[in-house]
Design a protein around this motif. Structure first.
Motif, PDB file in Angstrom:
ATOM      1  N   THR A   1     -82.831 -18.928   5.595  1.00  0.00           N
ATOM      2  CA  THR A   1     -81.509 -19.541   5.724  1.00  0.00           C
ATOM      3  C   THR A   1     -81.068 -19.635   7.177  1.00  0.00           C
ATOM      4  OG1 THR A   1     -80.415 -17.401   5.469  1.00  0.00           O
ATOM      5  CG2 THR A   1     -80.810 -18.675   3.462  1.00  0.00           C
ATOM      6  N   THR A   2     -81.886 -19.121   8.086  1.00  0.00           N
ATOM      7  CA  THR A   2     -81.537 -19.054   9.505  1.00  0.00           C
ATOM      8  C   THR A   2     -82.184 -20.153  10.347  1.00  0.00           C
ATOM      9  OG1 THR A   2     -83.343 -17.461   9.734  1.00  0.00           O
ATOM     10  CG2 THR A   2     -81.115 -16.566   9.461  1.00  0.00           C
ATOM     11  N   LEU A   3     -82.848 -21.139   9.700  1.00  0.00           N
ATOM     12  CA  LEU A   3     -83.493 -22.208  10.473  1.00  0.00           C
ATOM     13  C   LEU A   3     -82.455 -22.944  11.316  1.00  0.00           C
ATOM     14  CD1 LEU A   3     -86.079 -23.892   8.068  1.00  0.00           C
ATOM     15  CD2 LEU A   3     -86.517 -22.370  10.004  1.00  0.00           C
ATOM     16  N   GLN A   4     -82.787 -23.147  12.569  1.00  0.00           N
ATOM     17  CA  GLN A   4     -81.902 -23.846  13.495  1.00  0.00           C
ATOM     18  C   GLN A   4     -82.603 -24.974  14.240  1.00  0.00           C
ATOM     19  OE1 GLN A   4     -78.463 -23.349  14.099  1.00  0.00           O
ATOM     20  NE2 GLN A   4     -78.753 -22.295  12.173  1.00  0.00           N
ATOM     21  N   ARG A   5     -83.927 -25.040  14.129  1.00  0.00           N
ATOM     22  CA  ARG A   5     -84.681 -26.016  14.914  1.00  0.00           C
ATOM     23  C   ARG A   5     -85.779 -26.617  14.054  1.00  0.00           C
ATOM     24  NH1 ARG A   5     -88.961 -25.105  18.847  1.00  0.00           N
ATOM     25  NH2 ARG A   5     -89.070 -26.909  20.189  1.00  0.00           N
ATOM     26  N   TYR A   6     -85.885 -27.937  14.099  1.00  0.00           N
ATOM     27  CA  TYR A   6     -86.895 -28.670  13.346  1.00  0.00           C
ATOM     28  C   TYR A   6     -87.703 -29.515  14.317  1.00  0.00           C
ATOM     29  CZ  TYR A   6     -84.124 -27.344   9.304  1.00  0.00           C
ATOM     30  OH  TYR A   6     -83.444 -26.621   8.355  1.00  0.00           O
ATOM     31  N   ILE A   7     -89.009 -29.337  14.296  1.00  0.00           N
ATOM     32  CA  ILE A   7     -89.903 -30.137  15.123  1.00  0.00           C
ATOM     33  C   ILE A   7     -90.455 -31.245  14.229  1.00  0.00           C
ATOM     34  CG2 ILE A   7     -92.016 -30.124  16.505  1.00  0.00           C
ATOM     35  CD1 ILE A   7     -91.394 -27.067  16.949  1.00  0.00           C
ATOM     36  N   VAL A   8     -90.224 -32.497  14.633  1.00  0.00           N
ATOM     37  CA  VAL A   8     -90.568 -33.650  13.801  1.00  0.00           C
ATOM     38  C   VAL A   8     -91.478 -34.597  14.576  1.00  0.00           C
ATOM     39  CG1 VAL A   8     -89.653 -35.533  12.389  1.00  0.00           C
ATOM     40  CG2 VAL A   8     -88.264 -33.469  12.751  1.00  0.00           C
ATOM     41  N   PRO A   9     -92.742 -34.739  14.165  1.00  0.00           N
ATOM     42  CA  PRO A   9     -93.605 -35.726  14.826  1.00  0.00           C
ATOM     43  C   PRO A   9     -93.043 -37.131  14.646  1.00  0.00           C
ATOM     44  CG  PRO A   9     -94.901 -34.197  13.493  1.00  0.00           C
ATOM     45  CD  PRO A   9     -93.454 -33.958  13.156  1.00  0.00           C
ATOM     46  N   GLY A  10     -93.159 -37.950  15.686  1.00  0.00           N
ATOM     47  CA  GLY A  10     -92.663 -39.323  15.612  1.00  0.00           C
ATOM     48  C   GLY A  10     -93.271 -40.094  14.453  1.00  0.00           C
ATOM     49  N   GLY A  11     -94.527 -39.809  14.124  1.00  0.00           N
ATOM     50  CA  GLY A  11     -95.181 -40.479  13.002  1.00  0.00           C
ATOM     51  C   GLY A  11     -94.502 -40.187  11.678  1.00  0.00           C
ATOM     52  N   VAL A  12     -93.963 -38.972  11.525  1.00  0.00           N
ATOM     53  CA  VAL A  12     -93.247 -38.632  10.293  1.00  0.00           C
ATOM     54  C   VAL A  12     -91.961 -39.453  10.208  1.00  0.00           C
ATOM     55  CG1 VAL A  12     -91.997 -36.805   9.069  1.00  0.00           C
ATOM     56  CG2 VAL A  12     -94.244 -36.326  10.054  1.00  0.00           C
ATOM     57  N   LEU A  13     -91.275 -39.611  11.331  1.00  0.00           N
ATOM     58  CA  LEU A  13     -90.058 -40.424  11.351  1.00  0.00           C
ATOM     59  C   LEU A  13     -90.389 -41.865  10.964  1.00  0.00           C
ATOM     60  CD1 LEU A  13     -87.308 -39.220  12.027  1.00  0.00           C
ATOM     61  CD2 LEU A  13     -87.507 -40.218  14.288  1.00  0.00           C
TER      62      LEU A  13
END
Length: 164
Positions: free
Chosen positions: A6-18
């Protein structure tokens, strides 16, 4: 790790996923239908997760005579997603479209696919007709004491790192 912290604060998202997300949503949007995509990935630590891919689960889209839209993922389709997740992978974020402006509607509030404290729900405007940009979306976090709360643009920039 057995669940999404429940403490997640940062999401790393590859441009390909977007890009994949926009494509999966746009396919339905071109037919005037809302769509849902789930971001799946791994939890790196108590505050950081990495999105590895986007999937479009089985879903039912509705459009009424007045132009109103909705989409839902039936329980069996969600069960299929969870059952087929690779080891140590989780559903991290729900992403879905609206026909017009991006906002978290009352239907969105009750039609939850993820409901843990800190869950993220992203609403993409205009059936994802434009290239997928988080700055154009409504990004919302679930706080059990307050419900879904829209993040500010600065919060979105701080919490989502989109990789080239």
């Amino acid at each position: 790790m057995a669940s999404v912290p429940t403490t997640l604060q940062r999401y790393i998202v590859p441009g390909g996923v977007l890009s994949d997300t926009g494509h999966l949503l746009r396919e339905r949007g071109q037919r005037g239908l809302e769509a849902v995509v789930l971001w799946v990935g791994t939890v790196e630590d108590d505050t950081t997760a990495t999105v590895t891919h986007a999937i479009r689960p089985g879903q039912v889209a509705y459009r009424d005579a007045g132009g109103g839209c909705a989409v839902e993922v039936p329980p069996d389709a969600l069960s299929d997603v969870i059952r087929t997740l690779p080891s140590n992978h989780f559903v991290l974020v729900r992403v879905h479209t609206h026909p017009g402006p991006a906002y978290h509607s009352k239907v969105d509030d009750t039609n939850m696919l993820i409901g843990h404290e800190g869950a993220i729900s992203i609403v993409v405007p205009d059936f994802a007709a434009a290239a997928m940009e988080l700055s154009a979306c409504s990004v919302n976090q679930l706080t059990h004491s307050r419900g879904w709360v829209e993040l500010t643009p600065a919060q979105v920039r701080a919490r989502f790192e989109v990789l080239a």
